[in-house]
Design a protein around this motif. Structure first.
Motif, PDB file in Angstrom:
ATOM      1  N   THR A   1       0.824  -1.211   0.000  1.00 33.63           N
ATOM      2  CA  THR A   1       0.000   0.000   0.000  1.00 33.63           C
ATOM      3  C   THR A   1       0.859   1.262   0.000  1.00 33.63           C
ATOM      4  O   THR A   1       0.369   2.340  -0.344  1.00 33.63           O
ATOM      5  N   GLU A   2       2.138   1.132   0.373  1.00 33.98           N
ATOM      6  CA  GLU A   2       3.072   2.260   0.263  1.00 33.98           C
ATOM      7  C   GLU A   2       3.364   2.604  -1.194  1.00 33.98           C
ATOM      8  O   GLU A   2       3.992   3.613  -1.489  1.00 33.98           O
TER       9      GLU A   2
ATOM     10  N   ASP B   1      -6.443  -2.052   8.284  1.00 37.75           N
ATOM     11  CA  ASP B   1      -5.525  -1.058   8.844  1.00 37.75           C
ATOM     12  C   ASP B   1      -4.474  -0.639   7.799  1.00 37.75           C
ATOM     13  O   ASP B   1      -3.262  -0.770   8.015  1.00 37.75           O
TER      14      ASP B   1
ATOM     15  N   LYS C   1      -2.332   1.818   5.220  1.00 37.77           N
ATOM     16  CA  LYS C   1      -1.726   3.142   5.063  1.00 37.77           C
ATOM     17  C   LYS C   1      -1.129   3.226   3.658  1.00 37.77           C
ATOM     18  O   LYS C   1      -0.528   2.269   3.183  1.00 37.77           O
TER      19      LYS C   1
ATOM     20  N   ASP D   1      -3.654  10.667   8.685  1.00 38.62           N
ATOM     21  CA  ASP D   1      -2.369  10.026   8.964  1.00 38.62           C
ATOM     22  C   ASP D   1      -2.161   8.733   8.173  1.00 38.62           C
ATOM     23  O   ASP D   1      -1.097   8.118   8.249  1.00 38.62           O
ATOM     24  N   ARG D   2      -3.172   8.328   7.414  1.00 43.29           N
ATOM     25  CA  ARG D   2      -3.027   7.122   6.580  1.00 43.29           C
ATOM     26  C   ARG D   2      -2.389   7.428   5.223  1.00 43.29           C
ATOM     27  O   ARG D   2      -2.108   6.519   4.455  1.00 43.29           O
TER      28      ARG D   2
ATOM     29  N   GLN E   1       0.676   9.499   3.069  1.00 48.29           N
ATOM     30  CA  GLN E   1       1.918  10.271   3.076  1.00 48.29           C
ATOM     31  C   GLN E   1       1.783  11.553   2.265  1.00 48.29           C
ATOM     32  O   GLN E   1       2.330  12.591   2.628  1.00 48.29           O
TER      33      GLN E   1
END
Length: 351
Positions: free
Chosen positions: A118-119, A150, A152, A185-186, A188
């Motif tokens: 997910t990054e 959960d 990000k 906050d999820r 960048q």
């Protein structure tokens, strides 16, 4: 025998200036858009100059453009956002510097299920433009999915275009609410303002980046003027030859009458044509030779012809598209539609 091919001059100084000006003026990081060969400027040249200036994040339309940038081994720690949906068959060998867009809810689920980190995913939200993006109406379901696993992400973004200022401001506020609802906050990166959005709405400091396309190249929208940005691209070459057409019926494939040649019949040939992406559409537009404007009378695949006076000599410099804004008013075509077509056989030269 003269050569005198045309070439594209890329001003390194002006590109760096635009980058620095936009960052400083709007107090924001930039996510420059380099799609369509950096709007005709050359994707490798532009990415290299910007990277040297400290920009490490870029956006392009297609995966092949992202990998084109990564051909430069010096761009080791850059990140490249791909706007368009990428085929699932490309997931397994995805370079870690490539960031994919989830343009539908199904895109997102497929990426997660297929093991794309997910990054390396940015979520796009569609507020009604009908092009790409997870529909605004799916945001609650999206929140449930994100919280269940959960997740990000690299980022979340949307798009502004052809909106009245008040309507655009409303979309920006709605997008802020979506980000807060999903959990700021999820993500960048957060971004929505393209060049026109930057001009109309500035930067609220809520978003991490602004996303300039044409402004990074110093190109203006017709009727909208961004102060202080500088044009990066100049299309230029030299007069290859001059001929007298008196008592002759034709100029290239057309009659002299149809090419609007009148009076003095000195015709200069330049080595650029529609085979170079300089379209026949440009016939009867202006060029500049020695500071003076002349009309382009005919365009063929490899050459164009200009009626000149006796002051023009072989080897004199010719500038095409001398005024980007004038192109719109004469042809009703945005200059971007024309410079994106400029062929790779036109050498790009950094000055």
């Amino acid at each position: 025998m003269s050569s005198n091919p045309f070439y594209i001059e890329i001003s390194k100084e002006n590109l760096i200036y635009n980058n620095n000006y936009l960052q400083k003026t709007y107090n924001s990081k930039l996510l420059p858009v380099l799609k369509a060969n950096a709007y005709g400027h050359d994707i490798n040249i532009v990415s290299s100059i910007l990277y040297e200036s400290g920009v490490k994040e870029f956006a392009v339309a297609r995966l092949c453009e992202g990998y084109k940038i990564l051909e430069n081994e010096n761009l080791k720690d850059c990140k490249i956002l791909i706007f368009e949906t990428v085929d699932q068959e490309d997931y397994p060998n995805l370079d870690s510097r490539i960031i994919l867009s989830a343009n539908t809810f199904e895109d997102l689920k497929n990426m997660v299920e297929k093991g794309v980190p997910t990054e390396q995913i940015q979520i796009k939200i569609d507020f009604g433009f009908g092009r790409n993006g997870i529909f605004f109406q799916e945001v609650e379901e999206l929140k449930e999915y994100i919280e269940k696993y959960d997740l990000k992400f690299s980022g979340i973004y949307s798009h502004l275009y052809a909106l009245e200022k008040d309507e655009g401001a409303e979309v920006i506020e709605e997008f802020k609410k979506v980000i807060l609802f999903l959990g700021k906050d999820r993500f960048q990166m957060t971004h929505i303002q393209n060049s026109e959005g930057i001009y109309l709405h500035g930067n609220s400091n809520f978003f991490t980046h602004i996303r300039p396309g044409i402004y990074i190249y110093g190109i203006q929208e017709p009727g909208i003027h961004m102060e202080n940005i500088k044009q990066v691209l100049t299309l230029k070459g030299k007069i290859d030859s001059i001929r007298q057409l008196k008592n002759k019926k034709y100029l290239a494939y057309s009659t002299k009458e149809s090419t609007k040649i009148v009076g003095d019949e000195n015709i200069a040939k330049i080595k650029i044509g529609y085979g170079d992406g300089f379209l026949k559409l440009n016939t009867f537009t202006q060029c500049v030779i020695n500071g003076k404007k002349f009309i382009i009378n005919s365009i063929t695949m490899d050459n164009s012809f200009i009626q000149v006076d006796e002051s023009v000599k072989i080897g004199d410099e010719v500038i095409l598209y001398p005024d980007f804004n004038d192109v719109f008013f004469k042809l009703n075509v945005h200059i971007v539609e024309l410079i994106c077509l400029l062929s790779p056989r036109l050498k790009r030269v950094i000055v």
